[in-house]
Write an enzyme that holds these catalytic residues in place. Structure first.
Site, short mmCIF file in Angstrom:
data_model
loop_
_atom_site.label_atom_id
_atom_site.label_comp_id
_atom_site.label_asym_id
_atom_site.label_seq_id
_atom_site.Cartn_x
_atom_site.Cartn_y
_atom_site.Cartn_z
N ASP A 100 -9.33 6.16 -4.32
CA ASP A 100 -7.89 6.30 -4.11
C ASP A 100 -7.59 6.97 -2.76
OD1 ASP A 100 -5.17 6.31 -5.69
OD2 ASP A 100 -5.28 8.27 -4.72
N GLU A 115 -9.23 2.18 -1.21
CA GLU A 115 -7.80 1.95 -0.99
C GLU A 115 -7.50 2.50 0.39
OE1 GLU A 115 -3.36 2.96 -2.72
OE2 GLU A 115 -4.90 4.51 -2.62
C1 NOJ Z 1 -2.59 5.61 -4.71
C2 NOJ Z 1 -2.39 5.14 -6.12
O1 NOJ Z 1 -2.59 3.76 -6.18
C3 NOJ Z 1 -0.98 5.54 -6.52
O2 NOJ Z 1 -0.61 5.00 -7.76
C4 NOJ Z 1 -0.89 7.05 -6.53
O3 NOJ Z 1 0.44 7.43 -6.80
C5 NOJ Z 1 -1.32 7.63 -5.19
N1 NOJ Z 1 -2.53 7.05 -4.68
C6 NOJ Z 1 -1.55 9.12 -5.32
O4 NOJ Z 1 -2.73 9.34 -6.05
#
Ligand code: NOJ
Length: 527
Positions: free
Chosen positions: A203, A254
């Site tokens: 993430d 990500e």
């Molecule tokens: C990316 C995640 O996909 C999202 O859902 C989340 O709110 C943020 N990171 C913070 O962790």
């Protein structure tokens, strides 16, 4: 010796958002027992792997992306033993498992943060970004940084210090300069690899490091909390850990990045295996933009030898049936806010064509749960029922794409649960349930099933390059291998199909020998 064609290079990966997949215990929130009961759906669909959004103990300030313990499962979802059983059952069906790790921040309920709050002298303070405030009484925030959800990025605690949180105050940022933070996450990785998971989704992978001088954000100067070079040393260490498990465990980042070169740097051979293609996800339904995006993607990945990925939706963005239903070509991830009318029939037609596009480009393809059912964004959730913290901070809610799946029956909760689901389902989804679509050759679900089965069986769709075919500028057409072609008509008019031996699959009805607008086909070409 390493496998020259490991699974992660061309897998079909299905994102399970556990709150909304299936609820077995009747509390209106999805759970692991529900996922286990509905695993046959994923086997029938033919996916290679599941990416599981966070399922760890969490106060759910950000739907589980605020993790209080990375080595256990939140009771709302079940137990660690159930998670292990799910991993084993998925493997028995030939489906791999990817878990979601959130290294930038943890929950304010995590024992580290609780200890840090207890005393300014606590060593745990150093795991975070505690700083004195500005001004004589320290009442001014240490910087003017804005959080990723909007709003301020600092919160003051009782003893007067401030701590940094790039998301909600319940998600304090970790200090990655601290060796204890690195050691902890390396141990968490091993914990899940030891439980047999096949990959880790990382993430907010580019955020981890912050410039300790805490400069303000100024255009044209190095960004103080995004994409700092030190982050690569973390992923090189993680890659060594992944590789130590036999070479087929994948790290998937990500990585939101405006620069293609900076993006590709995360995918160098000793770093992450793959990253989500947000460039493609964010591309409007426009032939020139789409072609340029595909080219950019292929070039960037070829430069580092990494597999491209193709992503149409996820739990953070407006569902693509709705996005593609816009008749203009502008795009924003939360475009359901600006009042542009949406034509869901058009969006569905394009989403069907996009399925054939994303499943036949070279690389791995991601499916967000419900996309195979043709679900659209629920834009009619009353604000009083919004759960997403982004609503309070940025005035936009991501809840519309997180609505529980419709499985069966003619009215909510559509077999999702025996209780009222945690977010309301549109009654119109009665035609989009798994039950209603199964066996209907014109349904989105059968299109996805057929396309994934064909993809699996088609040698040309594995590890061959693509070559553009010259049809006309508003038609995206390409070959894979000697005799496979995909043609997507993005022009406003029907076009003649290029020469072919047989039609393998069509996203919609053809008009004689003509391919109607917003329709795609897979063809077997003459050789
Ligand atoms: C990316 C995640 O996909 C999202 O859902 C989340 O709110 C943020 N990171 C913070 O962790």
């Amino acid at each position: 010796m390493s496998d020259p064609s490991p699974w992660w290079r061309d897998a079909v990966i299905y994102q399970v958002y556990p709150r909304s997949y299936a609820d077995a215990d009747g509390d209106g929130v999805g759970d692991i027992a529900g996922i286990r009961a509905r695993l046959p759906h994923l086997a029938d669909l033919g996916v290679d792997a599941i990416w599981m959004s966070p399922w760890y103990p969490s106060p759910m300030a950000d739907a589980g992306y605020d993790v209080a313990d990375f080595r256990d499962i939140d009771p709302v979802f079940g137990t660690l033993a159930e998670a292990e059983a799910l991993i084993a059952e998925s493997h028995a069906l030939g489906i791999r498992m990817i878990v979601d790790i959130v290294p930038n921040h943890i929950s304010s309920a995590h024992p580290w943060f609780q200890a840090a709050l207890a005393s300014p002298a606590a060593p745990e303070r150093d795991y975070f970004w505690f700083r004195p405030g500005r001004g004589p009484d320290g009442a001014g925030m240490p910087t003017d940084w804005r959080g990723e959800f909007g709003g301020t990025a600092w919160t003051r605690v009782d003893d007067g210090a401030w701590y940094l949180h790039l998301f909600t105050p319940e998600q304090p940022d970790l200090n990655w300069d601290h060796p204890g933070v690195r050691a902890e996450f390396e141990s968490i990785l091993r914990f899940w690899f030891d439980r047999g998971v096949d990959g880790i989704r990382i993430d907010s992978a580019a955020l981890l490091f912050k410039d300790p001088a805490l400069p303000e954000v100024v255009d044209g100067r190095p960004h103080p909390f995004h994409d700092l070079d030190e982050v690569h040393s973390v992923y090189r260490a993680w890659r060594r850990i992944a590789d130590s498990y036999g070479g087929d465990r994948a790290l998937i980042g990500e990585v939101w990045m405006p620069s293609v070169e900076r993006f590709a740097a995360y995918l160098r051979p000793d770093e992450l295996h793959a990253a989500f293609n947000f460039d493609f996800l964010g591309c409007a339904w426009d032939p020139a933009l789409m072609r340029a995006c595909v080219d950019r993607t292929l070039d960037a990945h070829a430069a580092v030898g990494a597999p491209p990925t193709w992503v149409l939706s996820n739990h953070d963005v407006t569902r693509h049936v709705t996005r593609y239903g816009r008749t203009d070509t502008t795009f924003s991830f939360d475009n359901n806010l600006d009042g542009t009318p949406v034509d869901l029939e058009l969006g569905t037609r394009r989403a069907r064509a996009a399925a054939l596009l994303s499943l036949s480009l070279p690389g791995a393809t991601y499916i967000y749960q419900g996309e195979e059912l043709g679900l659209w964004e629920n834009e009619n959730i009353p604000p009083a029922e919004f759960q997403d913290p982004m609503w309070g901070r940025r005035g936009h809610s991501r809840d519309g794409c997180r609505v529980p799946l419709p499985w069966s029956g003619s009215e909510p909760p559509f077999g999702f649960s025996s209780a009222t689901p945690w977010l309301p389902q549109p009654p119109e989804w009665k035609d989009r349930t798994v039950q209603a679509q199964t066996g209907d050759p014109a349904s989105m679900l059968e299109l996805y099933r057929e396309a994934i089965a064909l993809r699996r069986a088609e040698p040309a769709l594995h590890h061959t390059a693509m070559t553009w075919l010259d049809v006309q500028p508003a038609v995206l057409a390409y070959t894979r291998g000697a005799d496979f072609a995909c043609v997507v008509n993005m022009s406003g008019a029907a076009v003649a199909l290029p020469g072919h031996e047989s039609l393998l699959l069509s996203s919609g009805p053809l008009d004689g020998d003509l391919l109607p607008p917003d329709t795609a086909v897979w063809l077997r070409r003459q050789t």
